[in-house]
Design a protein around this motif. Structure first.
Motif, mmCIF file in Angstrom:
data_model
loop_
_atom_site.group_PDB
_atom_site.id
_atom_site.type_symbol
_atom_site.label_atom_id
_atom_site.label_comp_id
_atom_site.label_asym_id
_atom_site.label_seq_id
_atom_site.Cartn_x
_atom_site.Cartn_y
_atom_site.Cartn_z
ATOM 1 N N GLY A 103 100.767 87.842 -12.514
ATOM 2 C CA GLY A 103 100.218 86.493 -12.385
ATOM 3 C C GLY A 103 101.244 85.392 -12.229
ATOM 4 O O GLY A 103 100.914 84.214 -12.298
ATOM 5 N N LYS A 104 102.503 85.760 -12.009
ATOM 6 C CA LYS A 104 103.535 84.748 -11.802
ATOM 7 C C LYS A 104 104.336 85.074 -10.537
ATOM 8 O O LYS A 104 104.440 86.232 -10.140
ATOM 9 C CB LYS A 104 104.483 84.697 -13.005
ATOM 10 N N THR A 105 104.894 84.043 -9.929
ATOM 11 C CA THR A 105 105.794 84.233 -8.790
ATOM 12 C C THR A 105 107.224 84.212 -9.315
ATOM 13 O O THR A 105 107.703 83.178 -9.789
ATOM 14 C CB THR A 105 105.617 83.103 -7.751
ATOM 15 N N ILE A 106 107.878 85.373 -9.281
ATOM 16 C CA ILE A 106 109.244 85.480 -9.803
ATOM 17 C C ILE A 106 110.174 85.923 -8.678
ATOM 18 O O ILE A 106 109.944 86.940 -8.032
ATOM 19 C CB ILE A 106 109.321 86.477 -10.982
ATOM 20 N N VAL A 107 111.215 85.117 -8.423
ATOM 21 C CA VAL A 107 112.173 85.410 -7.350
ATOM 22 C C VAL A 107 113.552 85.643 -7.965
ATOM 23 O O VAL A 107 114.095 84.762 -8.638
ATOM 24 C CB VAL A 107 112.248 84.247 -6.332
ATOM 25 N N LEU A 108 114.118 86.830 -7.742
ATOM 26 C CA LEU A 108 115.480 87.119 -8.197
ATOM 27 C C LEU A 108 116.463 86.820 -7.069
ATOM 28 O O LEU A 108 116.217 87.171 -5.909
ATOM 29 C CB LEU A 108 115.617 88.582 -8.612
ATOM 30 N N THR A 109 117.578 86.204 -7.419
ATOM 31 C CA THR A 109 118.599 85.943 -6.413
ATOM 32 C C THR A 109 119.984 86.049 -7.038
ATOM 33 O O THR A 109 120.122 86.120 -8.265
ATOM 34 C CB THR A 109 118.396 84.557 -5.740
#
Lengths: 162, 162, 162, 162
Positions: free
Chosen positions: C98-104
């Motif tokens: 339910g969350k938008t998680i972006v790893l960079t």
């Protein structure tokens, strides 16, 4: 007047390997640095080795000695790692006479945005043009005769000794 | 030995105003540059003016003269725009004796990633420590007596004159 | 819309210790990078750990999971070393919904003049604002769902998997 | 998916002429920036003009329109000076439909060590991949529809209107 520059490696020329995340030596950045500095001196540049000065042996130092002796120029700058710069200066003093030799280096690699390399390069090329024959270390804007200087490893600076 | 640095402006200290897209002067970057260069000389730094050298008048030059005369130090570096550096050197030569004064500058502002500023700063601080009294210009790794140098504006370099 | 940034270390934040000549972690440069990028998003930034991703354990990953879950924000960027970024993305996918998680991350430390860090930071903050909920990796200008990407260690790039 | 980039100039690509001390345009730095950012997107890059956006006429804007229309790609980034970026976005909105077009720029030239250019380039390339068709401005980490944004010239930032 022509000036000789001998490259031996040291922090000056360390690079970051992005695939392994470690530091390594590839090519010298000295020509690039001289171009950025808009240096117009007559220079002969030669890479003798590309090593960390902690790994420098007396055999390596003898290579530097032989090259300083056989160079047609009387004024020579040697780029060198800071950890054993004083030791190499003493070695040169025992084997080379009649030439002005200035050792210099950097605390931060040129590729990491270091400006102490550019500053030291400017200083050492000026000192080598104006000082009488002898072996010197040029760091932190100062020029030390080889036998009255040591590196204070706690603060990363070169200081005068007794 | 203590060295005096007088700041007068020039390309060295130009900045980019991001709101107007133009170049301007704010504060000098000299202390920051000396810190990056890990310079440990005993220095006294003073800003006399912060101007483009094309706008420098003889009244401005007399301010530099008076400050060079009254400074307790005998070794002085003057940062200066390159366009009229030679003119100011001649002006100083007519009014100041018995001191070693080295004028230097940069072709690219320090804030624009210039390395010629760092290189010239290193050179000029070395020359000022080693040269006899007189007025000199330190650019492109070289040191010129004030009366045998001109700026070649086509290539942006200082060259020796007959 | 407020965005959360969790810092875990990685190449992004490596620094060079000039006294020892080795790489280490001190503080995160993220706030400085966001300021240079003139970012004006509403952000909450928190450092969870400051480690090389090769040393990241599942206990560390559970700390990231718990923080992603308990954060009031639904859009989260995680800065992370590239070596185990894909593994952590999979771990997050199994525990957070339910969350938008972006790893960079970055291939070159910010302090070494890296621009891939600035570029990736810009990309990841844009992707996190526009993508639906899910776990993603943002590298090389692209955005990959967590289960269709791997790092090609030979070339240091992230590529799509069948 | 292939993305088109059209270059029109702006602060992004300004350079410093060291002979005259003024700012000017030469070549675009976009390819260099994409390489530093390690961008691996499929891109087609074309320079349409290289001008300050204060000098951009409606004839220039029509050139951008025609190129956006005739480009085979549906996703387009336009690099542009910030001063009239909003005006050009409105012009594009009146003439181009069915494509996702993102305008972006920089407050500091890339050559002056700007990092907002790298950050904005990363953001705009991410937004152009994920947003539906329309004309947008990507600055300060945000993406604004063309008709709800203005540049606040006092602070040099883009803010939402209406």
């Amino acid at each position: 007047m022509k000036i000789r520059i001998f490259i031996t490696g040291g922090t000056f020329d360390k690079e970051y390997n992005e695939l392994t995340g470690t530091l390594f030596f590839k090519d010298s950045h000295l020509s690039e640095m001289l171009k950025l500095g808009r240096c117009r001196l007559r220079l002969e540049i030669r890479t003798l080795m590309m090593i960390d000065s902690l790994e420098m042996t007396d055999a390596d130092r003898m290579i530097i000695v032989e090259n300083c002796k056989s160079a047609p120029e009387d004024r020579i700058v040697v780029t060198h790692g800071t950890d054993t710069m004083v030791e190499t200066a003493g070695f040169l003093a025992r084997h080379v006479t009649g030439k002005t030799i200035v050792l210099t280096g950097a605390m931060i690699p040129y590729k990491f945005g270091s400006s102490d390399g550019m500053f030291n390069l400017g200083s050492s090329l000026a000192f080598v043009q104006t000082l009488p024959s002898g072996i010197y270390i040029s760091m932190n804007g100062k020029c030390f005769p080889w036998d009255s200087v040591k590196k204070d490893k706690r603060i990363g600076e070169f200081i005068e000794t007794g």
